[in-house]
Write an enzyme that holds these catalytic residues in place. Structure first.
Site, PDB file in Angstrom:
ATOM      1  N   GLY A   1     -10.042  32.005 -37.128  1.00 41.66           N
ATOM      2  CA  GLY A   1      -9.119  31.147 -37.859  1.00 41.66           C
ATOM      3  C   GLY A   1      -8.363  31.940 -38.906  1.00 41.66           C
TER       4      GLY A   1
ATOM      5  N   VAL B   1     -12.141  32.081 -44.660  1.00 47.78           N
ATOM      6  CA  VAL B   1     -12.069  31.077 -45.721  1.00 47.78           C
ATOM      7  C   VAL B   1     -13.467  30.576 -46.079  1.00 47.78           C
ATOM      8  CG1 VAL B   1      -9.742  30.328 -45.110  1.00 47.78           C
ATOM      9  CG2 VAL B   1     -11.715  29.161 -44.082  1.00 47.78           C
ATOM     10  N   ASP B   2     -14.429  30.740 -45.176  1.00 47.86           N
ATOM     11  CA  ASP B   2     -15.789  30.253 -45.419  1.00 47.86           C
ATOM     12  C   ASP B   2     -16.535  31.061 -46.477  1.00 47.86           C
ATOM     13  OD1 ASP B   2     -15.620  28.190 -43.533  1.00 47.86           O
ATOM     14  OD2 ASP B   2     -16.190  29.526 -41.899  1.00 47.86           O
TER      15      ASP B   2
ATOM     16  N   LEU C   1      -4.104  22.582 -43.152  1.00 47.54           N
ATOM     17  CA  LEU C   1      -3.325  22.646 -44.387  1.00 47.54           C
ATOM     18  C   LEU C   1      -4.023  23.505 -45.437  1.00 47.54           C
ATOM     19  CD1 LEU C   1      -2.251  18.900 -44.692  1.00 47.54           C
ATOM     20  CD2 LEU C   1      -0.963  20.804 -43.690  1.00 47.54           C
TER      21      LEU C   1
END
Length: 418
Positions: free
Chosen positions: A12, A142-143, A297
């Site tokens: 991602g 992002v995790d 988003l």
């Protein structure tokens, strides 16, 4: 003699992964005696297997520089897991075949845990096979769940987005709570680690501020206790705004939003924690509520990117090239925190063997005693990561992002058989 470098984006994407690409390309261009060009994989490692390579050397300096503020994956990313070294050696042989055909001597893979595992395997296999290549991982997720690095590029920006979003939504809900919606649920990313949800608590500036609850995978979900806290918040504040991690789970380990399926990586397919929580509230409390899923988003909001995150993303890409110049192999670039206040950091590296297949979850010392919030230690850790604004240039009222030309390199090998 100069050789080509191969760079690919994986998993991602984030608001700042292209800043890492910028760091790689710009730094490699400063050393033409070592790097003949940087080839990028179209759609990640799949591009290498299919010999779909992009010559970044044909992009202007201005376009490359614009990657620093452009979201998404400039060359395309993928969710593709390389097979086991023993059972699926044909994939690794194919990679080396493609690399040899294009004289690739440097492998930079920009991604999360699975990507760092793949980079480690490429380093192992190339040593065994006797092909000279330096494999260096560049962290991205992002995790924020990669070990050996203080934080992961991509996390600071999603943290800023989530904290901003719950703060703004709470103002909306509070305005209407007397006669309308009284509970708001914001679902955020985080399958096994609650870093993103915890970051939402940065929106709190005083007693009674939202979010009133933060639900994280690290704390077993107890429906009755949760409902008691929601009802109490509505009673005390007139409304309740919360941040809920998609990976919230019960004490037995089952996800609250388990959809009953698995993806190609064997991960449980999640069915949406926000609507699940909403249904529970309707059944147990009968209070009008709304929910939202931040979804893509939250990870693509470059207009709200953290300046710290952009700087760190660029730095780990830059340092990957510097490590290659030093002869490093089988390592991942890292961010090392020197102090909290003032916030100071530097770049370093760690062996990929200590990174691959390991997840870093939120430590218990970062979670409040009641399990629905964060501690001051967590706030000290998180706060610097969202600092600074990296506002992109605007044109006609909208962010002015770049789309690369992505010139295809002519293929030199037969098509890969499937």
């Amino acid at each position: 003699m100069a050789r080509a470098a191969f760079y690919a984006q994986s998993g991602g994407v984030t608001a700042v992964i292209n800043a890492s690409a910028c760091g790689v390309i710009e730094t490699a261009r400063q050393h033409p005696e070592t790097f003949s060009t940087v080839l990028a994989g179209r759609d990640g490692i799949v591009g290498a297997l299919a010999e779909n390579l992009i010559d970044t050397g044909m992009e202007s300096a201005a376009r490359v520089e614009a990657l620093r503020h452009t979201p998404g994956g400039a060359f395309g990313s993928c969710r593709y897991k390389l097979g086991d070294l023993q059972g699926q050696r044909d994939e690794y042989l194919r990679l080396l075949e493609v690399f040899a055909a294009h004289d690739v001597g440097y492998f930079f893979y920009n991604g999360g845990g699975d990507s760092q595992d793949a980079t480690h395997k490429v380093a192992q296999f190339s040593r065994e096979f006797g092909y000279p290549i330096q494999a260096i991982g560049i962290p991205k997720t992002v995790d924020n769940d990669l070990p050996r690095t203080d934080c992961c590029p991509g996390f600071g920006s999603i943290a800023k987005y989530v904290a901003t979003s719950i703060r703004e939504a709470a103002f909306d809900v509070a305005s209407m709570a007397a006669t309308s919606t009284r509970i708001f649920i914001l679902e955020v990313m985080g399958r096994h680690a609650g870093w993103v949800a915890a970051a939402g608590a940065l929106a709190q500036r005083g007693p009674g501020d939202a979010p009133h609850l933060v639900v994280m995978p690290e704390v077993p979900f107890e429906r009755a206790r949760f409902m008691e806290r929601v009802a109490r918040s509505v009673e005390e504040h007139g409304y309740c705004a919360m941040v809920v991690s998609e990976g919230a789970r019960y004490a037995d380990g089952k996800f609250v939003a388990d959809a009953g399926q698995v993806d190609r990586f064997g991960h449980t397919q999640l069915g949406g924690i926000a609507p699940a929580i909403s249904a529970m509230i309707n059944a147990d409390l009968g209070i009008k509520n709304h929910w939202a899923v931040a979804d893509y988003l939250q990870r693509s909001a470059a207009h709200l990117a953290s300046a710290t995150d952009v700087e760190q993303a660029y730095a780990v890409g830059q340092h990957a090239v510097e490590l290659a110049l030093q002869g490093a192999n089988d390592v991942m670039t890292t961010i090392e925190r020197l102090s909290d206040s003032p916030y100071r950091w530097t770049v370093g590296h760690a062996p990929l063997a200590s990174v691959a297949n390991t997840e870093r979850v939120l430590p218990r010392a970062f979670i409040s005693a009641d399990g629905f919030g964060i501690t001051e230690a967590c706030r000290r850790y998180l706060a610097p990561l969202i600092m600074g604004e990296a506002t992109p240039p605007y044109r006609d009222g909208l962010p002015d992002y770049v789309t690369l030309e992505n010139h295809q390199v002519p293929k030199r090998l037969p098509e890969r058989s499937t």
